[in-house]
Design an enzyme around this catalytic site. Structure first.
Site, PDB file in Angstrom:
ATOM      1  N   GLU A 186       0.766  -1.058   0.000  1.00  0.00           N
ATOM      2  CA  GLU A 186       0.177   0.016  -0.138  1.00  0.00           C
ATOM      3  C   GLU A 186       0.709   1.251   0.075  1.00  0.00           C
ATOM      4  OE1 GLU A 186      -3.708  -1.743   2.604  1.00  0.00           O
ATOM      5  OE2 GLU A 186      -2.016  -0.731   3.725  1.00  0.00           O
ATOM      6  N   ALA A 197       4.197  -8.688  16.999  1.00  0.00           N
ATOM      7  CA  ALA A 197       5.004  -7.679  16.871  1.00  0.00           C
ATOM      8  C   ALA A 197       4.245  -6.069  17.451  1.00  0.00           C
ATOM      9  CB  ALA A 197       5.294  -7.486  15.435  1.00  0.00           C
ATOM     10  N   GLY A 234      -8.320  -5.890  12.686  1.00  0.00           N
ATOM     11  CA  GLY A 234      -8.882  -6.105  11.476  1.00  0.00           C
ATOM     12  C   GLY A 234      -8.936  -4.816  10.616  1.00  0.00           C
ATOM     13  N   ASP A 235      -8.110  -4.933   9.527  1.00  0.00           N
ATOM     14  CA  ASP A 235      -7.542  -3.661   8.747  1.00  0.00           C
ATOM     15  C   ASP A 235      -7.519  -3.879   7.464  1.00  0.00           C
ATOM     16  OD1 ASP A 235      -5.583  -5.401   8.744  1.00  0.00           O
ATOM     17  OD2 ASP A 235      -3.957  -3.924   9.523  1.00  0.00           O
TER      18      ASP A 235
END
Lengths: 350, 350
Positions: free
Chosen positions: A65, A148, A235-236
């Site tokens: 992205e 992470a 949730g992305d």
């Protein structure tokens, strides 16, 4: 043919090594607090920003992205990938770098690693939002997903929200163990739990930050009692959610930028007109935050370009006192700007 | 606390200095020819590419753009600005850098300056297209606009199309003089002209590459005789065109990617359904190129992401034999991928 020395027009570059030097120089807590202040400042001048949903290149294994934004004076963008399968090969799920530029000239003025910086800005944003939405007296946070991003979340909520206990759960017990070890001696009570259900017991704040690229159900409706603040980080992207939709219907939902969150966030499960509050409205006082002790508040976080912009601005500011950067020879700079070819000629290209 | 050496996961970086070393190592002519071959190869597999119009941030003084694309295996993007007023302050109108990444992991595998590289790829693309469209026996090119891109155009048309004379014109005579000086002794007959009208006299190919950010009329209808190939490079963003629309109506128009060209190219002056041929169709034989000696062919060039992708691929290939790159410490690489915070801890961040 004469060879003239070329005056370099260099760009400050913050390597991974130097990002660690910067964090070391100011300390993690102060870094998170100051970064959250810059993020708050930029949410407070939201209308100034040129807002574009990120430009995503999806592939079977992940996504790459570009996330640009501008306040009219500076322009920033971040390159970021998300490849959950990478960890199997010893690589990061998410790596990132970013650039800040001067709008007036178009010239980059900062390039920096953003893998570490993104972890810090995501945690600082989560904690900033929670500070405005969590029930008063919040002390305990459940932290589901111990990869992470987990320690950064724990430390940001300690530094910014005053959390003093985290309750950890991950489907991989070694992840929980490592997170607990990394957090040892940092002023937090750390409790490793055997299930998500156990982790949320007594928690005022529930943070979900898992990495599966599926529509998972990390939290079911019965696990969330009244008054809780949910910080849904994992949730992305399209097809990747963590919460059962029943929870969404019981919650007051706060988002960064609706056009992006409706595609990428938990609310991709809801109708396109489901009411949400934009967080900048809470920051500026244009909309209320939490309205009662019993309300369930939900930050449906997907990460927005302005937060990266804030992080780039903060790093640029830090470099003034802590010059942990190198000079990158990125921009061709001929003596006479229209004589690019002459620069090659003088360098002996014939 | 133990400090462990961090295994660096570095990205090869081609600085401006090293880009000049690369061009010097292979020579300008060979660089242009080989680059045009890679560009042709990628136009030949057009359908494989993920094509997105560039993402532009416009401001009163210019534009900053991100141009991503992918063939499913590799992903590339270019950052590029366009600020015509920059030259007044001794800065470049256009600066650029780019990144090539591995789609399977999302990891960058090459970062490079692209100010010089863009000048080379723009010229290589122009000449590649002209090779397919120009009248047979083309020898003379008018070159209107003698700024930073001009010498690259001249040399590409010499190397790729066999042009042996260029006729220069710029509204600024010092630009023409410098261009002529830079081209001296490079196998081209160079004629400085006092007007655009004079420059096009006897030219088989007319290249326009001016920088004004306006709807200018560099060429009027009466200046273009039958059979000419026009290479219109400078009209490349909304509100910036170079040709009178009468010329467009007499020409067979060839473009890179219609959704982008209709916004940014000369054809922004025409109706949205005006017929155009996509250049990849000429390369693959799906559409004819020039059909008669009298036809006016027009390449309405705006620059497309696949050309930058080709340029990135070519540089990556060159580095195998000519290792003119540095190692950039861009990607955080913890020993255990999910232990990003542990990497900070081991670096002494407490």
């Amino acid at each position: 043919m004469q060879t003239e020395p070329r005056a370099l027009n260099t760009v400050p570059f913050v390597s991974v090594e130097n990002m660690m030097n910067l964090v070391r120089a100011v300390g993690v807590d102060r870094f998170l607090i100051e970064l959250s202040e810059v993020i708050a400042e930029d949410f407070g001048r939201w209308s100034l920003f040129d807002k574009t949903p990120r430009v995503a290149a999806h592939s079977p294994d992940g996504v790459i992205e570009l996330m640009p934004t501008s306040d009219g004076i500076a322009y920033g963008f971040k390159y970021v990938n998300g490849h959950p399968k990478n960890t199997k090969d010893g690589l990061q799920t998410v790596t990132a770098f970013g650039v800040l530029s001067d709008v007036a000239t178009g010239y980059p003025v900062l390039m920096t690693e953003m893998t570490i910086l993104t972890a810090l800005r995501t945690a600082a944003t989560s904690a900033l939002v929670a500070k405005h939405l969590m029930p008063s007296g919040s002390r305990v946070m459940a932290l589901i997903g111990n990869g992470a991003q987990s320690e950064f979340q724990a430390l940001a909520f300690k530094a910014i929200c005053g959390i003093d206990e985290v309750r950890l759960y991950d489907i991989d017990p070694t992840a929980t163990q490592r997170c607990a070890q990394n957090l040892a001696g940092r002023g937090l009570k750390v409790t490793a739990c055997g299930s998500a259900q156990e982790a949320v017991l007594g928690a005022h704040i529930v943070t979900t930050v898992t990495a599966d690229k599926t529509n998972a159900t990390i939290l079911t409706d019965n696990m969330i009692g009244e008054g809780v603040h949910i910080n849904a980080v994992g949730g992305d992207c399209p097809g990747k959610t963590e919460l059962h939709s029943d929870i969404l219907h019981r919650s007051s939902i706060f988002v960064e930028y609706p056009p992006q969150t409706r595609i990428e966030g938990e609310i991709q499960q809801l109708s396109a007109d489901h009411p949400v509050t934009e967080f900048w409205q809470v920051i500026t006082g244009a909309a209320p935050g939490r309205s009662s002790d019993k309300e369930i508040t939900l930050f449906d976080s997907v990460g927005f370009a302005t937060e990266d912009f804030s992080a780039l601005r903060y790093v640029q500011r830090l470099l003034k006192d802590h010059p942990h950067s190198e000079d990158l020879d990125l921009l061709a700079d001929p003596d006479e700007p229209r004589d690019l070819f002459g620069m090659l000629l003088r360098a002996g290209v014939a």
